[in-house]
Design an enzyme around this catalytic site. Sequence first.
Site, mmCIF file in Angstrom:
data_model
loop_
_atom_site.group_PDB
_atom_site.id
_atom_site.type_symbol
_atom_site.label_atom_id
_atom_site.label_comp_id
_atom_site.label_asym_id
_atom_site.label_seq_id
_atom_site.Cartn_x
_atom_site.Cartn_y
_atom_site.Cartn_z
ATOM 1 N N ASP A 212 40.378 34.250 -31.935
ATOM 2 C CA ASP A 212 40.680 33.537 -30.697
ATOM 3 C C ASP A 212 41.227 32.141 -30.998
ATOM 4 O O ASP A 212 40.670 31.427 -31.839
ATOM 5 C CB ASP A 212 39.382 33.425 -29.882
ATOM 6 C CG ASP A 212 39.606 32.872 -28.490
ATOM 7 O OD1 ASP A 212 40.365 33.483 -27.728
ATOM 8 O OD2 ASP A 212 39.020 31.815 -28.165
ATOM 9 N N GLU A 274 45.360 35.132 -32.704
ATOM 10 C CA GLU A 274 45.894 34.780 -31.391
ATOM 11 C C GLU A 274 46.367 33.338 -31.456
ATOM 12 O O GLU A 274 45.560 32.425 -31.632
ATOM 13 C CB GLU A 274 44.829 34.900 -30.296
ATOM 14 C CG GLU A 274 45.448 34.690 -28.917
ATOM 15 C CD GLU A 274 44.674 33.801 -27.960
ATOM 16 O OE1 GLU A 274 44.874 33.952 -26.745
ATOM 17 O OE2 GLU A 274 43.878 32.940 -28.404
#
Length: 557
Positions: A212, A274
Amino acid sequence: MTSSPTTNDWWTSAVVYQVYPRSFADSNADGIGDIRGIIDHLDHLAALGVDALWISPWYPSPMADGGYDVSDYCDINPDFGTLADADALVSQAHALGLRVIIDLVPNHSSQEHPWFKDALAAAPGSMERDRYIFRDGQGDNGEFPPNNWPSVFGGSAWQRVTEPNGTPGQWYLHFFDVSQPDWNWESPDVLEEFDRVLRFWFDRGVDGFRIDVANSMVKESGLPDLPDDAAIGELVGDSPMWDQPGLAPIQRRWRAIADDYADTPQGPRMFVAEAYLPHDRLVRYLEPDRLHTSFNFEFLISAWKASSLRTTITESLAAHESVGASATWVLGNHDNFRPVSRYGKEISGLDFSNPSAPHAQFHGTPTDVARGRLRARAAVMLELALPGGAYIYQGEELGLPEVEDLPDEALHDPTWERSGHTDRGRDGCRVPLPWSGCAAPYGWSANANTWLPMPNNWAEWTVESEQQDSTSFLALYRTLLAERRANPALGAGTMTWNESGDEVLDFSREPGFRCIVNFGGEDVAVDATTVIASSVTLSTHGTTALVGRDQAVWLRA
Ligand code: NOJ
Ligand code: CA
């Protein structure tokens, strides 16, 4: 199968299905999706023909940001089940030939994480505070934030705390919600703790991690102010907040841990980053000793326009090739407006320089759903024909639209509150998946309200209904994914552009495959006897088939 759990480097061509656990399937009738629900529906994913699933965070969490606010990285949220359920999911997925990727959230924890509670209870300057980013405020009494950094979710990125003695005290940094304090990646405790987290899950059999906000974590030392006029939208270039050189050694450290598993039957484990970054910056993360793959969001953000997609594809492939990495292609995820609705907007491209709220521009503008559906079908044909891996967000295989009319009181995304009710946030793409039946809640229990309400007009888009319709999105996805497995030209590799008009994308892959997507008003004639698949039934005259506007075709060349 092209990527059985014993194939190394499977990630270079894998099609990965993103499960948003809260909205996938509910096994115990409480209106919240859970791990047993995923297990019960693994047959849907196996029949779909994907290679792996990525499960958005399933950890204990107050759910202030859909689980991206983790209070314990080595356990399962009781709403979702238990560690035993997670183990069962991993082994049952593996038995079906499906890999399992889970979500690592290393930029921030929840304020409920025990280490953050320790930090609040400890004194300024303590090692407990040093695990997060605490600073004294500016001004005579420390009443102003330490710098001018904004939060991605709106407002300041700093929150002042009350010290244990009751006085107003230091401030802590939170790039996202106020309940998501950022870790200090200069703290050895933090580094070691995340090593432990990686090994904990690798030892339980997970095949990889999605990282993330992988371009965050490390901040420029000294935490310098942004230029006065910098909007958050300008933060993707040189910025003290993002994409710092200090990320490289952390990525190398994690890569070494993943490589430690090379001798296990599953082979080495993988990472997918990401990071909403331009190609040239992004691919640095994919240098050989760093991360394996990364979401390539440039497809997602591109307008539905041949010229824009052609440039995106060419540049993406060249950038990835420069570091020897395989590209990936993404049409949607739990943060973005669903493709069916996005491609039905007058302006379908996203402003890449705005990493904070890429969905915001779409709220409240008219949607031509029929056109969006046509384009989304052509888009997935393009996506799955390109060299590299691909991601499918749950519901894309059903052609679900964004739910644009959720009532205010149903909204959960912290963006809604933090933006002062100006940005409706991302709930519209997180509505539970419709499984069966003719009315809401479509196979979810009617005894509890689903955590987000389901629309009344989704009867046609349930898995059950689409399974019986050879012209459905589901039928198209299954056809394409089956072909992708069987056809050696597809997956990782190269492609060559063919001459075509400005409003057509036409490329070949070896051996013997060609993909054509028509964005313009002039039909493209192809030999009907060579058609492998088409986004809609093509109009055919003798042995000539016509590919019309917003239509795509795969051909045997
Ligand atoms: C990206 C995640 O996909 C998003 O849902 C989340 O809000 C932010 N990172 C913060 O963790
Ligand atoms: Ca449940």
